[in-house]
Scaffold this active site. Structure first.
Site, PDB file in Angstrom:
ATOM      1  CG  HIS A   1      17.533 -26.842 -42.030  1.00 39.87           C
ATOM      2  ND1 HIS A   1      18.739 -27.253 -42.941  1.00 39.87           N
ATOM      3  CD2 HIS A   1      17.015 -26.282 -42.787  1.00 39.87           C
ATOM      4  CE1 HIS A   1      18.625 -26.559 -44.060  1.00 39.87           C
ATOM      5  NE2 HIS A   1      17.494 -26.033 -44.052  1.00 39.87           N
TER       6      HIS A   1
ATOM      7  NE  ARG B   1       6.399 -27.293 -43.709  1.00 43.28           N
ATOM      8  CZ  ARG B   1       5.708 -27.080 -42.704  1.00 43.28           C
ATOM      9  NH1 ARG B   1       5.513 -27.326 -41.690  1.00 43.28           N
ATOM     10  NH2 ARG B   1       5.047 -25.755 -42.835  1.00 43.28           N
TER      11      ARG B   1
ATOM     12  CD  GLU C   1       3.189 -23.532 -51.064  1.00 43.48           C
ATOM     13  OE1 GLU C   1       3.226 -23.159 -49.841  1.00 43.48           O
ATOM     14  OE2 GLU C   1       3.782 -24.463 -51.556  1.00 43.48           O
TER      15      GLU C   1
ATOM     16  CG  ASN D   1       3.353 -20.754 -43.197  1.00 43.37           C
ATOM     17  OD1 ASN D   1       2.383 -20.619 -42.743  1.00 43.37           O
ATOM     18  ND2 ASN D   1       3.781 -22.010 -43.039  1.00 43.37           N
ATOM     19  CG  ASP D   2       5.580 -20.143 -49.213  1.00 48.18           C
ATOM     20  OD1 ASP D   2       6.527 -19.411 -49.074  1.00 48.18           O
ATOM     21  OD2 ASP D   2       5.930 -21.437 -48.927  1.00 48.18           O
TER      22      ASP D   2
ATOM     23  NE  ARG E   1       7.587 -19.102 -44.927  1.00 49.97           N
ATOM     24  CZ  ARG E   1       7.195 -20.440 -45.339  1.00 49.97           C
ATOM     25  NH1 ARG E   1       6.791 -20.601 -46.424  1.00 49.97           N
ATOM     26  NH2 ARG E   1       7.487 -21.325 -44.385  1.00 49.97           N
TER      27      ARG E   1
ATOM     28  CB  CYS F   1      -1.259 -27.645 -44.450  1.00 47.20           C
ATOM     29  SG  CYS F   1      -0.548 -27.143 -45.951  1.00 47.20           S
TER      30      CYS F   1
END
Ligand code: PEP
Ligand code: MG
Length: 755
Positions: free
Chosen positions: A367, A474, A609, A632-633, A643, A680
């Site tokens: 985070h 997000r 995803e 990404n996923d 990842r 995205c």
């Protein structure tokens, strides 16, 4: 019985007198070794100091040949002295010469001494030198002697740290503590920052090392432990992680350690050698840190970290300092150094003064990394022992682009980085100039460029880039930086503020994507074997509809009277989408019934995803108002490559034939159904990859603000017609070469496209 003459307390008091005497640093060291040898009934006492190149130089001796002082030097890892420095552990031998590591130095005349006791001179877990005693007779040193020598070494460490020995370093050389260090970590946030170190949790400076009255010190230690235990119990009972930002699990571990008899006994023993309570805590903490640095088992390492944290608490209690973060005053160019840090803590600092961030922990998806990126602060994580190696005020460079740090850099290194920073600034300036130019390819094709965001602090990027909107907001970030579960009202107020800041530009709010690696500190953690494949995102939303409903409600209320876009993450089947849509529609109906103002128009989209959705593309394109590809996923699941796991995360290239064909299938199916589609994930923010996606037919991208300029520069030079032809051919005639990266790079060069 042999042993310390007059006991350790007497030795320490004498040491204090020597330390205070108005003599030269060399004279002081010479007196110290005489004193230690005398007190421990040793014929030899020698001090070796760690130099910048890792060698250990004999700085003072009683008993060995005086001529060897500042002459004898052990290379890193050489001899028993080198062994002690590299292991950071004491070595006691009754016959040193028979030890395989023994290295004979004729100039010292040490061949007549058989027994040997050496301890590391440690500070904050970092080795600063080695302190040795030797005896002619073959004997074993007892525990009390080892303890006393370690305590003495700690006092010496403070003397070195205070700068007392700087002037004795050989010409053109410096002692290890001041040496320039090139640290390698992982990239957290791009950019290059030069500045001066500020410790997020400054070391508690111990002013009084040597006890006047050991019995009183034991009492002080025990009182502080009792106070700390109560404080931890209270924190756990209150369930209050707000102040400390600490996870409940961590507090439970603290409680366990706070009652750990072994740890407490160690500290008491050290107090009995004549140190004050705080100095004893510091000594045990330093040993813990040294062990931690050499520990490879992640579980044990984590426990040692906890112990280290707890020692810090205890120190603060003893020194009457408030627990929690006491911020140092920030200089103009501050580089923040921390072991770990919560995102909220970073947001507390004055952004205008921060030039960089260095963490001992923190992976790229942590985070804090997300927040550092949002704030545009160059950051590097996983820099081993940064908080001990860097002292407050040190010159430090953070290279978030390379994932490296330079601590106390030499002037030539500093100049090289200044050049690098200037070059970056020039490039940024060029990108800024593109701001008012349209995102149109050379052959006139318009491309929709948006940015990804997650916090209100991201919103300034919308104006800075002149992006068309926020293609991915997000929402979990608000949950991740908060200290409690945000209420519906709090959520609504954030979404409202985001819409206001967007000034009519579209914003796609994604519902909570938590679970997996995205953990909320205040939510009970579910232990799962494979969290990435576990209970996360929309799965939690559908199983706990209250959470999803509350969020949807907050979004719909925030979007009253405006166009609203909501997107669902990690959807694996059309059925999941329909179930979530049912919840959304019910909320809308309820608003209508209650005559609450609702959005003028609502689009409900889906993230593509999870690969299973690729086999329901016709259906999902019909049902959803838009698709957004989370590469990404999608890549992690397509290739079954975590990842987060650096061993495999870069093993499969998204520019390989399989991935590109999958992506082409999606854009074609969406096109046939007339369903808008965009990308995205990170792939859409890298110029070469984005070029390939345009070649496949994609016309809409949402990316991090930092990627915006490079992608725009790329597409403005692009001839899409030529690109398409060549890519169709590449994909059709794949000869088994798994990645098209080099062919695509060559094509970019040929077409003069900057990637
Ligand atoms: C993705 O998976 O590509 C994506 C954009 O979502 P996140 O990175 O938040 O999982
Ligand atoms: Mg995702």
């Amino acid at each position: 019985m042999r042993g310390a003459l007059g006991g350790p307390g007497v030795l320490l008091r004498r040491l204090r007198e020597v330390m205070a005497a108005p003599v030269s640093p060399q004279e002081r060291l010479d007196r110290l070794v005489v004193l230690i040898a005398g007190n421990l009934v040793a014929e030899v006492c020698s001090v070796y100091v760690l130099l910048e190149d890792g060698s250990l130089e004999l700085y003072a001796t009683e008993g060995l040949n005086r001529e060897a002082v500042h002459l004898t030097r052990m290379r890193a890892g050489e001899g028993l002295v080198g062994l002690i420095a590299s292991e950071a552990e004491p070595v006691a031998l009754s016959d040193a010469q028979s030890h395989p590591a023994f290295s004979y130095r004729p100039e010292t005349g040490e061949e007549i001494y058989h027994s040997f006791l050496g301890v590391p001179i440690l500070r904050g877990g970092a080795v600063m030198g080695v302190l040795v005693i030797q005896n002619r007779a073959s004997r074993l040193y007892n525990e009390e002697e080892v303890e006393t020598l370690q305590t003495t070494a700690m006092i010496m460490a403070e003397m070195i740290a205070a700068g007392g020995l700087k002037s004795l370093a050989p010409p053109g050389s410096m002692i290890g503590l001041d040496r320039p260090i090139h640290g390698v970590g992982v990239k957290l946030a791009d950019g290059v920052g030069l500045g001066y170190a500020v410790l997020h949790e400054p070391r508690v400076a111990i002013t009084n090392l040597i006890a006047e009255n050991p019995a009183r010190e034991v009492k002080r230690l025990e009182a502080a432990i009792a106070e700390m235990r109560t404080a931890i119990d209270e924190l756990i009972e209150r369930g209050d992680v707000a102040h400390t930002g600490e996870h409940r699990d961590v507090l439970e571990t603290f409680r366990m350690f706070a009652h750990d008899q072994g740890w407490l006994r160690r500290m008491r023993e050290v107090v009995m050698t004549g140190l004050t309570a705080e100095a004893a805590v510091e000594r045990v903490q330093s040993d813990t840190r040294a062990k931690m640095l050499r520990q490879t088992d992640p579980y044990l390492r984590e426990r040692l970290h906890d112990l280290d944290d707890l020692a810090n608490r205890l120190l603060r209690t003893l020194m009457g300092k408030a627990n929690g973060v006491a911020h140092e005053k920030l200089p103009e160019n501050a580089i923040l150094i921390a072991r770990s840090m919560g995102p909220a803590a970073l947001l507390d600092y004055d952004r205008a003064r921060l030039r960089g961030l260095i963490l001992e922990e923190g992976g790229p998806t942590s985070h804090i990394a997300i927040v550092a990126r949002a704030l545009g602060i160059p950051a590097v994580g996983e820099v081993v022992n940064a908080t001990a190696l860097i002292q407050s005020g040190d010159a430090v460079i953070v290279d978030g682009q390379a994932g490296e740090v330079q601590i106390r850099p030499q002037p030539d290194v500093e100049n090289a980085y200044k050049d690098k920073a200037r070059l970056r600034a020039r490039k940024q300036e060029q990108y800024r100039k593109l701001k008012d130019l349209p995102a149109v390819t050379k052959d006139g094709l318009e491309i929709n460029l948006q940015i990804n965001a997650g916090l209100l602090v991201d919103m300034h990027s919308l104006d800075e880039t002149a992006a068309a909107g926020i293609g991915l907001f997000r929402t979990e970030l608000q949950f991740m930086v908060a200290q409690h579960m945000p209420t519906t009202t709090e959520q609504q107020s954030l979404y409202g503020a985001v819409l206001k800041a967007a000034q009519g530009r579209p914003v796609v709010f994604r519902t909570l994507d938590i679970g997996g690696d995205k953990v909320l500190p205040y939510m009970e953690r579910v232990e799962e074997e494979n969290p990435a494949l576990g209970w996360r995102a929309i799965r939690i939303g559908l199983d706990k509809p209250r959470l999803l409903r509350g969020q949807i409600r907050a979004m719909l209320r925030a979007g009253a009277g405006q166009d609203m876009r909501i997107m669902l993450p990690m959807v694996a089947t059309v059925d999941e989408f329909l179930r979530a849509r049912f919840i959304v529609r019910r909320e809308l109906a309820m608003m209508e019934k209650q005559e609450r103002p609702a959005p003028t128009n609502l689009e409900l989209g889906v993230m593509v995803e999870v690969p299973s959705l690729l086999f329901e593309l016709a259906e999902i394109s019909r049902e959803a108002d838009f698709l957004s590809i989370g590469t990404n996923d999608l890549m992690q699941f397509l290739f079954a490559a975590d990842r987060e796991n650096r061993r495999v995360s870069e093993r499969f290239d998204p520019l390989c034939v399989a991935a590109l064909r999958a992506l082409r299938t999606i854009v074609e199916a969406a096109g046939e159904a007339g369903c808008p589609v965009s990308v995205c994930g990170e792939m859409g923010g890298k110029p070469l990859e984005t070029m390939a996606l345009i070649g496949l037919g994609y016309r809409s991208f949402s990316m991090s603000a930092a990627s915006f300029g490079p992608v725009k520069a790329m597409l403005r030079a692009l001839d899409v017609r030529k690109l398409r032809e060549r890519m169709d051919w590449m994909l059709a005639s794949s000869d088994g070469a798994s990645s098209l990266r080099s062919q695509l790079s060559a094509l970019a060069t040929e077409l003069k496209v900057p990637v």
